[in-house]
Design a protein around this motif. Sequence first.
Motif, PDB file in Angstrom:
ATOM      1  N   PRO A   1       0.834  -1.208   0.000  1.00  0.00           N
ATOM      2  CA  PRO A   1       0.000   0.000   0.000  1.00  0.00           C
ATOM      3  C   PRO A   1       0.864   1.251   0.000  1.00  0.00           C
ATOM      4  O   PRO A   1       1.962   1.260   0.575  1.00  0.00           O
ATOM      5  N   VAL A   2       0.398   2.271  -0.645  1.00  0.00           N
ATOM      6  CA  VAL A   2       1.044   3.570  -0.615  1.00  0.00           C
ATOM      7  C   VAL A   2       0.196   4.470   0.284  1.00  0.00           C
ATOM      8  O   VAL A   2      -0.889   4.909  -0.096  1.00  0.00           O
ATOM      9  N   GLY A   3       0.668   4.708   1.495  1.00  0.00           N
ATOM     10  CA  GLY A   3      -0.104   5.468   2.454  1.00  0.00           C
ATOM     11  C   GLY A   3      -0.856   4.534   3.395  1.00  0.00           C
ATOM     12  O   GLY A   3      -0.671   3.307   3.394  1.00  0.00           O
ATOM     13  N   PRO A   4      -1.765   5.105   4.224  1.00  0.00           N
ATOM     14  CA  PRO A   4      -2.482   4.301   5.225  1.00  0.00           C
ATOM     15  C   PRO A   4      -3.476   3.344   4.575  1.00  0.00           C
ATOM     16  O   PRO A   4      -4.021   3.605   3.506  1.00  0.00           O
ATOM     17  N   THR A   5      -3.713   2.221   5.251  1.00  0.00           N
ATOM     18  CA  THR A   5      -4.694   1.241   4.763  1.00  0.00           C
ATOM     19  C   THR A   5      -6.101   1.538   5.279  1.00  0.00           C
ATOM     20  O   THR A   5      -7.065   0.926   4.805  1.00  0.00           O
ATOM     21  N   LEU A   6      -6.261   2.440   6.237  1.00  0.00           N
ATOM     22  CA  LEU A   6      -7.575   2.894   6.692  1.00  0.00           C
ATOM     23  C   LEU A   6      -7.851   4.243   6.039  1.00  0.00           C
ATOM     24  O   LEU A   6      -7.186   5.239   6.345  1.00  0.00           O
ATOM     25  N   VAL A   7      -8.807   4.268   5.115  1.00  0.00           N
ATOM     26  CA  VAL A   7      -9.070   5.465   4.316  1.00  0.00           C
ATOM     27  C   VAL A   7     -10.469   5.974   4.644  1.00  0.00           C
ATOM     28  O   VAL A   7     -11.451   5.225   4.532  1.00  0.00           O
ATOM     29  N   ASN A   8     -10.572   7.253   5.060  1.00  0.00           N
ATOM     30  CA  ASN A   8     -11.853   7.894   5.329  1.00  0.00           C
ATOM     31  C   ASN A   8     -12.125   8.942   4.250  1.00  0.00           C
ATOM     32  O   ASN A   8     -11.228   9.697   3.865  1.00  0.00           O
ATOM     33  N   VAL A   9     -13.365   8.991   3.776  1.00  0.00           N
ATOM     34  CA  VAL A   9     -13.708   9.913   2.706  1.00  0.00           C
ATOM     35  C   VAL A   9     -15.170  10.316   2.862  1.00  0.00           C
ATOM     36  O   VAL A   9     -15.991   9.557   3.389  1.00  0.00           O
ATOM     37  N   ILE A  10     -15.504  11.529   2.405  1.00  0.00           N
ATOM     38  CA  ILE A  10     -16.877  12.017   2.444  1.00  0.00           C
ATOM     39  C   ILE A  10     -17.599  11.554   1.197  1.00  0.00           C
ATOM     40  O   ILE A  10     -17.046  11.549   0.093  1.00  0.00           O
ATOM     41  N   THR A  11     -18.861  11.136   1.365  1.00  0.00           N
ATOM     42  CA  THR A  11     -19.639  10.657   0.234  1.00  0.00           C
ATOM     43  C   THR A  11     -19.679  11.682  -0.888  1.00  0.00           C
ATOM     44  O   THR A  11     -19.761  12.885  -0.658  1.00  0.00           O
ATOM     45  N   GLY A  12     -19.581  11.170  -2.125  1.00  0.00           N
ATOM     46  CA  GLY A  12     -19.573  12.037  -3.297  1.00  0.00           C
ATOM     47  C   GLY A  12     -18.193  12.480  -3.720  1.00  0.00           C
ATOM     48  O   GLY A  12     -18.045  13.125  -4.762  1.00  0.00           O
ATOM     49  N   SER A  13     -17.165  12.141  -2.943  1.00  0.00           N
ATOM     50  CA  SER A  13     -15.795  12.522  -3.294  1.00  0.00           C
ATOM     51  C   SER A  13     -15.142  11.451  -4.160  1.00  0.00           C
ATOM     52  O   SER A  13     -15.673  10.347  -4.339  1.00  0.00           O
TER      53      SER A  13
ATOM     54  N   SER B   1      -0.649  -9.876  -1.895  1.00  0.00           N
ATOM     55  CA  SER B   1      -1.900  -9.134  -1.673  1.00  0.00           C
ATOM     56  C   SER B   1      -1.758  -8.196  -0.490  1.00  0.00           C
ATOM     57  O   SER B   1      -0.880  -8.365   0.367  1.00  0.00           O
ATOM     58  N   THR B   2      -2.660  -7.216  -0.447  1.00  0.00           N
ATOM     59  CA  THR B   2      -2.774  -6.311   0.691  1.00  0.00           C
ATOM     60  C   THR B   2      -4.216  -5.820   0.772  1.00  0.00           C
ATOM     61  O   THR B   2      -4.939  -5.817  -0.234  1.00  0.00           O
ATOM     62  N   THR B   3      -4.654  -5.395   1.970  1.00  0.00           N
ATOM     63  CA  THR B   3      -6.064  -5.052   2.211  1.00  0.00           C
ATOM     64  C   THR B   3      -6.193  -3.630   2.733  1.00  0.00           C
ATOM     65  O   THR B   3      -5.380  -3.178   3.560  1.00  0.00           O
ATOM     66  N   PHE B   4      -7.243  -2.932   2.237  1.00  0.00           N
ATOM     67  CA  PHE B   4      -7.599  -1.576   2.682  1.00  0.00           C
ATOM     68  C   PHE B   4      -8.967  -1.616   3.350  1.00  0.00           C
ATOM     69  O   PHE B   4      -9.830  -2.431   2.994  1.00  0.00           O
ATOM     70  N   SER B   5      -9.190  -0.685   4.286  1.00  0.00           N
ATOM     71  CA  SER B   5     -10.512  -0.454   4.874  1.00  0.00           C
ATOM     72  C   SER B   5     -10.969   0.938   4.452  1.00  0.00           C
ATOM     73  O   SER B   5     -10.331   1.940   4.795  1.00  0.00           O
ATOM     74  N   LEU B   6     -12.078   0.976   3.686  1.00  0.00           N
ATOM     75  CA  LEU B   6     -12.622   2.245   3.201  1.00  0.00           C
ATOM     76  C   LEU B   6     -13.886   2.572   3.975  1.00  0.00           C
ATOM     77  O   LEU B   6     -14.818   1.777   4.025  1.00  0.00           O
ATOM     78  N   GLU B   7     -13.914   3.758   4.582  1.00  0.00           N
ATOM     79  CA  GLU B   7     -15.098   4.225   5.297  1.00  0.00           C
ATOM     80  C   GLU B   7     -15.580   5.520   4.653  1.00  0.00           C
ATOM     81  O   GLU B   7     -14.847   6.501   4.577  1.00  0.00           O
ATOM     82  N   VAL B   8     -16.831   5.475   4.165  1.00  0.00           N
ATOM     83  CA  VAL B   8     -17.428   6.637   3.516  1.00  0.00           C
ATOM     84  C   VAL B   8     -18.344   7.329   4.516  1.00  0.00           C
ATOM     85  O   VAL B   8     -19.236   6.687   5.092  1.00  0.00           O
ATOM     86  N   PHE B   9     -18.132   8.618   4.713  1.00  0.00           N
ATOM     87  CA  PHE B   9     -18.901   9.387   5.690  1.00  0.00           C
ATOM     88  C   PHE B   9     -19.869  10.323   4.966  1.00  0.00           C
ATOM     89  O   PHE B   9     -19.646  10.734   3.830  1.00  0.00           O
ATOM     90  N   SER B  10     -20.956  10.655   5.656  1.00  0.00           N
ATOM     91  CA  SER B  10     -21.914  11.630   5.119  1.00  0.00           C
ATOM     92  C   SER B  10     -22.475  12.448   6.264  1.00  0.00           C
ATOM     93  O   SER B  10     -22.631  11.965   7.389  1.00  0.00           O
ATOM     94  N   SER B  11     -22.812  13.695   5.956  1.00  0.00           N
ATOM     95  CA  SER B  11     -23.483  14.529   6.947  1.00  0.00           C
ATOM     96  C   SER B  11     -24.967  14.212   6.938  1.00  0.00           C
ATOM     97  O   SER B  11     -25.488  13.660   5.962  1.00  0.00           O
TER      98      SER B  11
END
Length: 447
Positions: A44-56, A138-148
């Motif tokens: 992985p390049v960077g952290p494997t726990l990725v947080n992002v706002i919905t629509g991004s 192989s490698t694994t990421f955790s993606l969490e999508v946030f919304s207001s």
Amino acid sequence: MFSERPVLLKMTWPSDFGRLSPGFLTILLSFTFQGAYCGLVVSPVGPTLVNVITGSNVTLAVSFSGAPDPTVTWFIKDFSLPVVTWAINSNTLPDIDENRRKVLRIEPNGSLTFVNVPLEYTSNYTVEMTKSGLGRSSTTFSLEVFSSPVQFLPAVGTRVDSEGKIVVAIQCVSEAWPKAVVSWSKGSEALTNGTPYQISSDTTQLEILGYNVSKFLLQNYFCNCSNPLGSQTREIVLTGPSISNSSLLSSHNGTIVTLTWEVPPTSVVTGFDIQMKGPDLLGKNHTQTSLDQFYTIQHEPGTNRSADIFILDPNLTYMFRIIPKALMTEGDPSAVHRIGPGEGLSRSAITGIAAGIPCGILFLLLLGGFIYCVYWNKNKSRQTRYPLSRAVEKAVTSQTETTPHNLLTGGLKSPPDYNRLQQTPSERSVALPTFGSPLPVRVATTV
């Protein structure tokens, strides 16, 4: 004969190494460098726990080493479902899951990009790279999508508890991640647990208890849903018992009818009275004072929105309506629904006819007056004496001049004036016509 015993070549280092052929050295070096490819590694390049706002847009970035142009496969939920497959630097298009083609893209180095990522794409994603004969990594990421919190419509429900109190439950739920926390207020006053207010453990529901429905209607309630990304506030204005719409459906033989109705979303209702006007239902006797008055035939709980009525006589006429109630407080009745052969005219039709009768009479009077005026003018035109034309006037004058001043006795005509007839044209006062017979002259005689 040759011996079948193997011949062992004994080489000494370093003198014998110098005697190796250049071709052998090339093969040896090739195997040496290929051995480096046996350690295919994807990182992985960077952290494997990725947080992002919905629509991004977001990319799960990776790098690899140990093999050229490996095959890349991205899985969702830890190898359970492949969503993208592609060989790096291949001329073929990536194989992307049909349901995710609008969101997922694969980069030239095998990284996975999400375009306008929806909230439901929160999950674990695993990338696996393989090369034939050189293993896999192989490698694994955790993606969490946030919304207001987004706009929402509060839901209102009403019931009666075991103590006979009205319980109004207001629920506010907004789609948001992380999950929104709900706070409640009445006007500018923050509400907490305690009589007469009860807030659920997840804070999404407020219950208001009381015996008098008017107590609820005098207040404005607010719910606020918030998380670290934003908040939304809605105002709830409760209304009294009411019905917004209703209808009636009859069975094919006319012996059963079904009433259905709707209630405004913020109306406080604990039950309904079904009322009827008309003859008794078959098999049931009621003590109504008059056939012209509505009386209650059955009760329905506040959660019901329909009621069946048995058994009607298809040859008689019935009228029905629904009364919404909050304990003993009644709201306005629904529209009246009529069924039966003798439906007659509706109240609006009768009102229209009553208003139209004077207008009809006035129209008939005006029409009669118009006809009379036309007839009178026609008769008058027939009796009018118009002035005589000049030709007729001349004929009348000539007739007067030829009438003798002294009437002959015995009714005989005087002889013609021959001397006048024998005058020359120059002696006559008027030239005689050159053709045609003279006009006849009437002579008045008295007997």
